[in-house]
Design an enzyme around this catalytic site. Structure first.
Site, short mmCIF file in Angstrom:
data_model
loop_
_atom_site.label_atom_id
_atom_site.label_comp_id
_atom_site.label_asym_id
_atom_site.label_seq_id
_atom_site.Cartn_x
_atom_site.Cartn_y
_atom_site.Cartn_z
N THR A 43 46.46 15.32 -16.49
CA THR A 43 45.39 14.33 -16.64
C THR A 43 44.77 14.43 -18.03
OG1 THR A 43 44.92 14.62 -14.29
CG2 THR A 43 43.31 13.40 -15.55
N GLY A 44 44.67 15.65 -18.56
CA GLY A 44 44.13 15.83 -19.91
C GLY A 44 44.90 15.01 -20.94
N GLY A 49 40.13 19.66 -16.17
CA GLY A 49 41.06 19.25 -15.11
C GLY A 49 42.47 19.70 -15.47
N SER A 50 43.43 19.04 -14.89
CA SER A 50 44.82 19.46 -15.09
C SER A 50 45.32 19.03 -16.47
CB SER A 50 45.69 18.84 -14.00
OG SER A 50 45.67 17.44 -14.14
N THR A 51 46.36 19.70 -16.92
CA THR A 51 46.95 19.37 -18.22
C THR A 51 47.51 17.95 -18.20
OG1 THR A 51 47.42 21.69 -18.63
CG2 THR A 51 48.73 20.10 -19.88
N GLU A 70 39.45 21.02 -21.30
CA GLU A 70 39.68 22.34 -20.70
C GLU A 70 40.68 22.13 -19.58
OE1 GLU A 70 38.88 25.04 -21.90
OE2 GLU A 70 37.09 24.72 -23.11
N LYS A 78 30.92 12.42 -14.06
CA LYS A 78 31.79 11.96 -12.97
C LYS A 78 32.47 13.17 -12.32
CE LYS A 78 36.09 11.02 -12.58
NZ LYS A 78 36.31 11.41 -11.17
N GLU A 137 51.72 26.28 -12.67
CA GLU A 137 50.41 26.74 -12.22
C GLU A 137 50.29 26.45 -10.72
OE1 GLU A 137 46.98 24.34 -13.30
OE2 GLU A 137 45.67 26.08 -13.24
P1 NAD Z 1 42.65 16.58 -12.14
O1 NAD Z 1 43.15 16.55 -13.52
O2 NAD Z 1 43.47 15.95 -11.08
O3 NAD Z 1 41.22 15.88 -12.02
C1 NAD Z 1 40.15 16.28 -12.84
C2 NAD Z 1 39.17 15.13 -12.95
O4 NAD Z 1 39.78 14.07 -13.68
C3 NAD Z 1 38.72 14.53 -11.63
O5 NAD Z 1 37.35 14.19 -11.73
C4 NAD Z 1 39.58 13.29 -11.53
O6 NAD Z 1 38.99 12.28 -10.73
C5 NAD Z 1 39.65 12.85 -12.97
N1 NAD Z 1 40.79 12.01 -13.33
C6 NAD Z 1 41.99 11.92 -12.69
N2 NAD Z 1 42.80 11.07 -13.37
C7 NAD Z 1 42.11 10.64 -14.44
C8 NAD Z 1 42.41 9.77 -15.53
N3 NAD Z 1 43.60 9.17 -15.65
N4 NAD Z 1 41.48 9.58 -16.48
C9 NAD Z 1 40.28 10.18 -16.40
N5 NAD Z 1 39.92 11.02 -15.38
C10 NAD Z 1 40.83 11.25 -14.43
O7 NAD Z 1 42.35 18.12 -11.83
P2 NAD Z 1 41.91 18.76 -10.46
O8 NAD Z 1 43.09 18.72 -9.55
O9 NAD Z 1 40.61 18.17 -10.04
O10 NAD Z 1 41.61 20.28 -10.92
C11 NAD Z 1 42.58 21.26 -10.97
C12 NAD Z 1 43.05 21.48 -12.40
O11 NAD Z 1 41.93 21.70 -13.26
C13 NAD Z 1 43.90 22.72 -12.54
O12 NAD Z 1 45.00 22.44 -13.37
C14 NAD Z 1 42.99 23.73 -13.21
O13 NAD Z 1 43.63 24.75 -13.93
C15 NAD Z 1 42.18 22.83 -14.08
N6 NAD Z 1 40.93 23.48 -14.45
C16 NAD Z 1 40.76 23.88 -15.74
C17 NAD Z 1 39.60 24.54 -16.09
C18 NAD Z 1 39.37 24.99 -17.51
O14 NAD Z 1 38.23 25.26 -17.86
N7 NAD Z 1 40.38 25.06 -18.35
C19 NAD Z 1 38.62 24.79 -15.14
C20 NAD Z 1 38.84 24.37 -13.83
C21 NAD Z 1 39.99 23.70 -13.50
#
Ligand code: NAD
Length: 521
Positions: free
Chosen positions: A278-279, A274-276, A296, A223, A427
């Site tokens: 959402t993680g 993704g973001s911390t 990650e 996804k 960040e």
């Molecule tokens: P995000 O957390 O908003 O979204 C990431 C993904 O999660 C998207 O596909 C989104 O649709 C999905 N998502 C959103 N809410 C969700 C939920 N409740 N349950 C499951 N999935 C959900 O992040 P973003 O804004 O797309 O990316 C930016 C962030 O990602 C930054 O914080 C960046 O540092 C981080 N990032 C980390 C790494 C790493 O390897 N550590 C790499 C790239 C980006």
């Protein structure tokens, strides 16, 4: 059971080298209708492709080997023009169920395919991606905003990642216990993997999950972010016949799709980038059925410039470490600490470099810095700059015109703000970076480590030994000396503290897609 399946697969292969279609177990061939016609990708050396990729329209999901449109769609915006230029399918609950069901059905056969054959499939996926590299790169630039050269690099690196990851193998071990009983330790695939990726590197970060998941014998539902679903959907189109039905599924959907996937009992593992924030939501959701998770997450990487650094050698590299992909890199340098003795000189050198690289539409091939990927992120970064100004910090950027439309922000420095400034603590994920002055090593280590994040860090100086000693004192999963982030399919990547859980890449990353199974005789 597993041994039996492997033996059966090997028998069906007739012991041939497992790199071509004639090595696919018969029960499997049923699900691969195209493969018989597809020998050009295997042993014949022919590398032509009949697939004509239309990147302007007809974006479909890959579900159970078929390309499927959405009952509804949602618009995808080009961040360089602010135009909604394409419609992506909005996956329904039923379509997601169908993808998970297909993956579940495909799993028993796929896990029984010899590792060499699974590896060969990864190489074939890479070949298909490379055949369409330039077309895919154009689409990636349109949806993500990064300059065309960077988009080509992302597509090429993703193909390379598949090929190099395919060389890894899950190890099995045998031994004898103290009581004299023989045991075998196997690493068996987990099952159905849900891979969720962000919008900054939509292809790379999906492939980072697809490659080890499939190699270890898992099946996957990918996804991408709703901001950047298109390139992965087109990759689904070109690889639909490379793997058996259901082994790879690619969905696009709105904000409901991620939570649907992470809560679903048919998902065995979540690989999330993704973001911390959402993680943490993913982790909570995964607890329902105790899914395996790899997270990650966000970073706030410090870069430390030591007193012996050569400013001329460092400035440009450090600039790109902070501003590549318009600063939208998890391991970008996000807090730059410069020794007092050279602070002014380095700041001025970085500003001179910034003047050379005004942002612009990356599709036109001139600019090396594109827009922010989406309106939300654009507003957030502008808000951080406004906050710095409101607090009286000095905000520096090169003079110049920005394009009239698009989410463009020029590379910006905040000149020595306090450690409590929002742009230091949070960040930023964009082209604004605080430059801060320090005097002693103990002081800079304390300040660099004073963060909830621990993804990466960098140390810059001529005495590499001293730099390595400083690196060892930093709370970060990866520390680079005299370079920005360098990532490699054979080198593990793992965040400390709130930057993540688990590992991606390398053997450690591959083992995250396995359960341990001990058989004791
Ligand atoms: P995000 O957390 O908003 O979204 C990431 C993904 O999660 C998207 O596909 C989104 O649709 C999905 N998502 C959103 N809410 C969700 C939920 N409740 N349950 C499951 N999935 C959900 O992040 P973003 O804004 O797309 O990316 C930016 C962030 O990602 C930054 O914080 C960046 O540092 C981080 N990032 C980390 C790494 C790493 O390897 N550590 C790499 C790239 C980006």
């Amino acid at each position: 059971m597993r041994e039996c399946r492997l033996r059966a697969a090997a028998r069906l292969c007739g012991g041939a080298s497992a790199s071509g279609d004639n090595c696919i177990p018969e029960q499997f061939r049923r699900h691969l209708p195209h493969v018989a016609d597809d020998r050009r990708y295997t042993n014949t050396g022919h590398r032509g492709s009949v697939i004509v990729l239309n990147i302007n329209t007809n974006f479909r999901m890959l579900i159970d080997g078929r390309l499927v449109g959405g009952i509804e769609t949602f618009g995808v915006v080009n961040p360089a023009t602010e135009d909604e230029f394409a419609q992506a399918p909005n996956c329904s609950l039923e379509q997601m169920e169908s993808a998970l069901g297909a993956a579940r059905r495909a799993f028993p056969d796929w896990r029984g395919v010899p590792a060499e054959e699974r590896a060969a499939r990864l190489i074939r996926i890479a070949e298909r991606i490379m055949e369409h590299r330039d077309t895919l790169a154009t689409l990636l630039t349109r949806e993500q905003g990064k300059p065309l050269a960077d988009a080509k690099a992302e597509i090429g690196r993703s193909a390379d990642w598949l090929i190099r990851t395919s060389q890894l193998r899950v190890p099995d071990k045998s031994g004898t216990s103290e009581g004299g009983r023989a045991f075998d330790i196997h690493h068996v695939p987990v099952g159905v993997v849900a891979a969720i990726s962000p919008w900054n590197f939509p292809v790379t970060l999906s492939i980072w999950k697809l490659a080890p998941a499939l190699l270890a014998g898992n099946v996957i539902v990918i996804k991408p972010s709703p901001f950047t679903p298109l390139t992965m959907l087109k990759i689904g189109e070109i690889i639909a016949d490379v793997v058996p039905f259901g082994v790879v599924n690619i969905l696009s959907g709105d904000d409901r799709l991620g939570p649907w996937l992470t809560a679903h009992p048919q998902v065995d593992k979540i690989a999330f980038t993704g973001s911390t924030k959402t993680g943490k939501a993913v982790m909570r959701s995964a607890a329902g059925t105790l899914k395996r998770i790899t997270l990650e997450l966000g970073g706030n990487d410090p870069a430390i410039v030591m007193p012996d650094a050569d400013i001329d050698a460092v400035a440009e590299k450090l600039f790109w470490s902070a501003f590549r992909n318009a600063g939208q890199v998890c391991v970008a340098s996000k807090r730059i600490y410069v020794h007092d003795s050279m602070y002014d000189n380095l700041r001025d050198a970085m500003l001179r470099i910034a003047a050379l690289y005004p942002p612009g539409n990356g599709e036109h091939g001139v600019s090396r810095i594109g827009p922010l990927q989406n309106r939300v992120q654009y507003d957030r970064v502008r808000e951080l700059i406004a906050d710095a100004k409101a607090n009286g910090y000095v905000v520096l950027s090169a003079p110049g015109q920005l394009p009239e439309k698009g989410y463009f922000i020029a590379p910006t420095f905040i000149d020595n703000p306090p450690d409590t400034a929002r742009v230091v603590v949070e960040e930023q994920f964009g082209p604004v970076v605080p430059l801060m002055c320090y005097r002693t090593m103990d002081e800079v280590v304390r300040r660099a480590n004073d963060s909830d994040a621990g993804l990466g860090a960098s140390v810059w100086g001529q005495d590499v030994e001293s730099a390595a000693q400083l690196a060892a004192r930093l709370d970060a999963g990866s520390v680079w000396i005299n370079s920005g982030s360098t990532l490699d399919p054979f080198v593990p990547f793992a965040g400390h503290k709130q930057s993540g859980l688990g590992v991606e890449n390398g053997l450690d990353g591959l083992l995250e897609y396995c359960n341990v199974q001990v058989i004791m005789r």
